[in-house]
Write a protein that holds these residues in place. Structure first.
Motif, mmCIF file in Angstrom:
data_model
loop_
_atom_site.group_PDB
_atom_site.id
_atom_site.type_symbol
_atom_site.label_atom_id
_atom_site.label_comp_id
_atom_site.label_asym_id
_atom_site.label_seq_id
_atom_site.Cartn_x
_atom_site.Cartn_y
_atom_site.Cartn_z
ATOM 1 N N ILE A 142 70.876 56.642 3.430
ATOM 2 C CA ILE A 142 71.341 55.426 4.446
ATOM 3 C C ILE A 142 70.516 54.600 4.252
ATOM 4 O O ILE A 142 70.720 52.820 3.383
ATOM 5 C CB ILE A 142 71.930 55.531 5.504
ATOM 6 N N VAL A 143 69.372 54.883 4.334
ATOM 7 C CA VAL A 143 67.614 53.907 3.945
ATOM 8 C C VAL A 143 67.236 53.188 2.781
ATOM 9 O O VAL A 143 67.956 52.387 2.312
ATOM 10 C CB VAL A 143 66.369 55.017 4.392
ATOM 11 N N VAL A 144 67.621 54.603 1.731
ATOM 12 C CA VAL A 144 68.125 53.694 0.352
ATOM 13 C C VAL A 144 68.988 53.061 -0.341
ATOM 14 O O VAL A 144 68.317 52.222 -1.256
ATOM 15 C CB VAL A 144 67.390 54.872 -0.448
ATOM 16 N N CYS A 145 70.230 53.228 0.234
ATOM 17 C CA CYS A 145 71.123 52.887 -0.387
ATOM 18 C C CYS A 145 71.493 51.066 0.127
ATOM 19 O O CYS A 145 71.885 49.774 0.057
ATOM 20 C CB CYS A 145 72.629 52.790 -0.086
ATOM 21 N N VAL A 146 71.063 51.132 1.585
ATOM 22 C CA VAL A 146 70.763 49.366 2.434
ATOM 23 C C VAL A 146 69.535 48.957 1.627
ATOM 24 O O VAL A 146 69.961 48.227 1.511
ATOM 25 C CB VAL A 146 70.244 49.747 3.880
ATOM 26 N N GLN A 147 68.309 49.501 1.627
ATOM 27 C CA GLN A 147 67.396 48.660 0.609
ATOM 28 C C GLN A 147 67.442 48.487 -0.276
ATOM 29 O O GLN A 147 67.410 47.224 -1.196
ATOM 30 C CB GLN A 147 65.539 49.790 0.977
ATOM 31 N N ILE A 148 68.599 49.443 -0.806
ATOM 32 C CA ILE A 148 68.577 48.820 -3.197
ATOM 33 C C ILE A 148 69.806 47.491 -2.576
ATOM 34 O O ILE A 148 69.695 46.106 -3.438
ATOM 35 C CB ILE A 148 69.433 50.304 -3.285
ATOM 36 N N GLN A 149 70.657 47.711 -1.387
ATOM 37 C CA GLN A 149 71.397 46.390 -1.362
ATOM 38 C C GLN A 149 70.558 45.120 -1.511
ATOM 39 O O GLN A 149 70.908 44.168 -1.468
ATOM 40 C CB GLN A 149 72.581 47.371 -0.130
ATOM 41 N N LYS A 150 69.516 45.326 0.244
ATOM 42 C CA LYS A 150 69.031 43.828 0.137
ATOM 43 C C LYS A 150 67.986 44.082 -0.785
ATOM 44 O O LYS A 150 68.009 42.301 -1.500
ATOM 45 C CB LYS A 150 68.598 44.495 1.144
ATOM 46 N N PHE A 151 67.690 44.110 -1.793
ATOM 47 C CA PHE A 151 66.888 44.011 -2.934
ATOM 48 C C PHE A 151 68.103 44.033 -3.717
ATOM 49 O O PHE A 151 67.290 42.343 -4.417
ATOM 50 C CB PHE A 151 65.884 44.982 -3.604
ATOM 51 N N THR A 152 69.466 44.039 -4.116
ATOM 52 C CA THR A 152 69.840 43.378 -4.783
ATOM 53 C C THR A 152 70.701 41.587 -4.579
ATOM 54 O O THR A 152 70.264 41.406 -5.179
ATOM 55 C CB THR A 152 71.227 44.266 -4.910
ATOM 56 N N GLU A 153 70.651 41.694 -3.133
ATOM 57 C CA GLU A 153 71.116 40.303 -2.642
ATOM 58 C C GLU A 153 70.355 39.081 -2.643
ATOM 59 O O GLU A 153 70.651 38.457 -2.758
ATOM 60 C CB GLU A 153 71.422 40.658 -1.509
ATOM 61 N N GLU A 171 53.769 35.548 -3.226
ATOM 62 C CA GLU A 171 53.725 35.264 -1.839
ATOM 63 C C GLU A 171 55.635 35.403 -1.281
ATOM 64 O O GLU A 171 55.950 36.158 -0.789
ATOM 65 C CB GLU A 171 53.614 34.340 -1.563
ATOM 66 N N ASP A 172 56.324 34.929 -3.005
ATOM 67 C CA ASP A 172 57.694 35.390 -2.374
ATOM 68 C C ASP A 172 58.241 36.670 -2.523
ATOM 69 O O ASP A 172 58.397 37.187 -2.058
ATOM 70 C CB ASP A 172 58.535 34.978 -3.750
ATOM 71 N N PHE A 173 57.023 37.355 -3.344
ATOM 72 C CA PHE A 173 57.536 38.803 -3.804
ATOM 73 C C PHE A 173 57.342 39.715 -2.425
ATOM 74 O O PHE A 173 58.026 40.519 -2.536
ATOM 75 C CB PHE A 173 56.585 39.670 -4.814
ATOM 76 N N LEU A 174 56.319 39.469 -1.872
ATOM 77 C CA LEU A 174 55.603 40.249 -0.849
ATOM 78 C C LEU A 174 56.700 39.882 0.152
ATOM 79 O O LEU A 174 57.303 41.227 1.518
ATOM 80 C CB LEU A 174 54.316 39.548 -0.147
ATOM 81 N N GLY A 175 57.726 39.084 0.408
ATOM 82 C CA GLY A 175 57.966 38.115 1.562
ATOM 83 C C GLY A 175 59.236 38.868 1.346
ATOM 84 O O GLY A 175 59.819 39.499 2.611
ATOM 85 N N LEU A 176 59.563 39.455 -0.209
ATOM 86 C CA LEU A 176 60.998 40.120 -0.393
ATOM 87 C C LEU A 176 60.824 41.373 -0.267
ATOM 88 O O LEU A 176 62.029 42.207 0.796
ATOM 89 C CB LEU A 176 61.219 39.292 -1.285
ATOM 90 N N ALA A 177 60.250 41.462 -0.927
ATOM 91 C CA ALA A 177 59.245 43.520 0.234
ATOM 92 C C ALA A 177 59.689 43.774 1.243
ATOM 93 O O ALA A 177 59.810 44.390 2.180
ATOM 94 C CB ALA A 177 58.753 43.783 -1.378
ATOM 95 N N LEU A 178 58.854 43.099 1.964
ATOM 96 C CA LEU A 178 58.345 43.406 3.147
ATOM 97 C C LEU A 178 60.013 43.540 4.278
ATOM 98 O O LEU A 178 60.460 44.096 4.453
ATOM 99 C CB LEU A 178 57.644 42.414 4.088
ATOM 100 N N ASN A 179 60.026 42.335 3.877
ATOM 101 C CA ASN A 179 62.073 41.844 4.794
ATOM 102 C C ASN A 179 63.059 42.671 4.001
ATOM 103 O O ASN A 179 63.970 42.803 5.126
ATOM 104 C CB ASN A 179 62.706 40.044 4.304
ATOM 105 N N CYS A 180 62.744 43.335 3.139
ATOM 106 C CA CYS A 180 63.627 44.472 2.795
ATOM 107 C C CYS A 180 63.400 45.867 2.512
ATOM 108 O O CYS A 180 64.296 46.727 2.974
ATOM 109 C CB CYS A 180 64.335 44.596 0.622
ATOM 110 N N SER A 181 62.329 46.356 2.967
ATOM 111 C CA SER A 181 62.563 47.088 3.755
ATOM 112 C C SER A 181 61.821 47.570 5.008
ATOM 113 O O SER A 181 61.990 49.071 5.044
ATOM 114 C CB SER A 181 60.717 47.771 2.911
ATOM 115 N N THR A 182 62.664 47.290 6.010
ATOM 116 C CA THR A 182 62.572 47.067 7.332
ATOM 117 C C THR A 182 63.959 46.340 7.492
ATOM 118 O O THR A 182 64.535 45.876 7.464
ATOM 119 C CB THR A 182 61.505 46.700 7.990
#
Length: 182
Positions: A142-153, A171-182
């Motif tokens: 579930i975690v992996v699929c949700v993260q993949i979906q969030k990153f894809t969006e 900074e955009d990359f870091l913000g993206l990574a931080l928001n999609c990982s949790t």
């Protein structure tokens, strides 16, 4: 919840089965469920509770007022969401082991429209499986699929030409990574 079928709510209300689950999970009777209460209620295919990260991720997805908890209506949405993922997981857990292996994960992700390389699938398994059994439990799935979906969006928002590539600032990359990982 593992093994429980999902049902729609009666018009204008909360499904009685969902209300019963909510009451059982809301141990402190606060009328809201936090990640720890949710974790105590969810068991993966190995008989262990869902991970901290899975529960925090799921609470965060349905915690519309950002209180760190979900009410019974938000819980109903979460309940349906978990049951959808359980159905997908069971479809690809062909040997009914409570885990999916690399080949099963690759098939599941391909069915969802993702064409990842075998090396990337191996990376996903290694990142999720701390015990090095080369398998993924339902909560990890579930975690992996949700993260993949969030990153894809987020990727699609930036891929305005639909070229399959983006240019992104640090900074955009870091913000993206931080928001999609949790």
């Amino acid at each position: 919840m593992y093994g429980q079928p999902g049902y729609g709510a009666p018009p204008g209300g909360v499904n009685p089965e969902v209300q019963q689950w909510f009451n059982a999970v809301d141990r402190d009777r606060s009328g809201a469920i936090n990640a720890k209460e949710l974790q105590a209620a969810l068991v993966n295919g190995q008989g262990k509770n869902f991970s901290d990260s899975a529960c925090a991720l799921m609470i965060g997805m349905f915690d519309h007022d950002k209180s760190g908890t979900i009410d019974v209506n938000e819980f109903q949405q979460l309940y349906a969401y978990i049951n959808q993922w359980l159905t997908v997981f069971r479809t690809y857990d062909r040997d009914q082991s409570g885990n999916i292996e690399e080949a099963e994960l690759a098939q599941a992700l391909q069915q969802m429209g993702f064409r990842f390389s075998p090396d990337f699938i191996t990376l996903l398994i290694k990142k999720s499986d701390v015990q090095s059994h080369r398998v993924m439990t339902v909560d990890q799935f579930i975690v992996v699929c949700v993260q993949i979906q969030k990153f894809t969006e987020e990727f699609r928002k930036r891929d305005t030409n639909m070229a399959g590539t983006i240019t992104i600032g640090f900074e955009d990359f870091l913000g993206l990574a931080l928001n999609c990982s949790t």
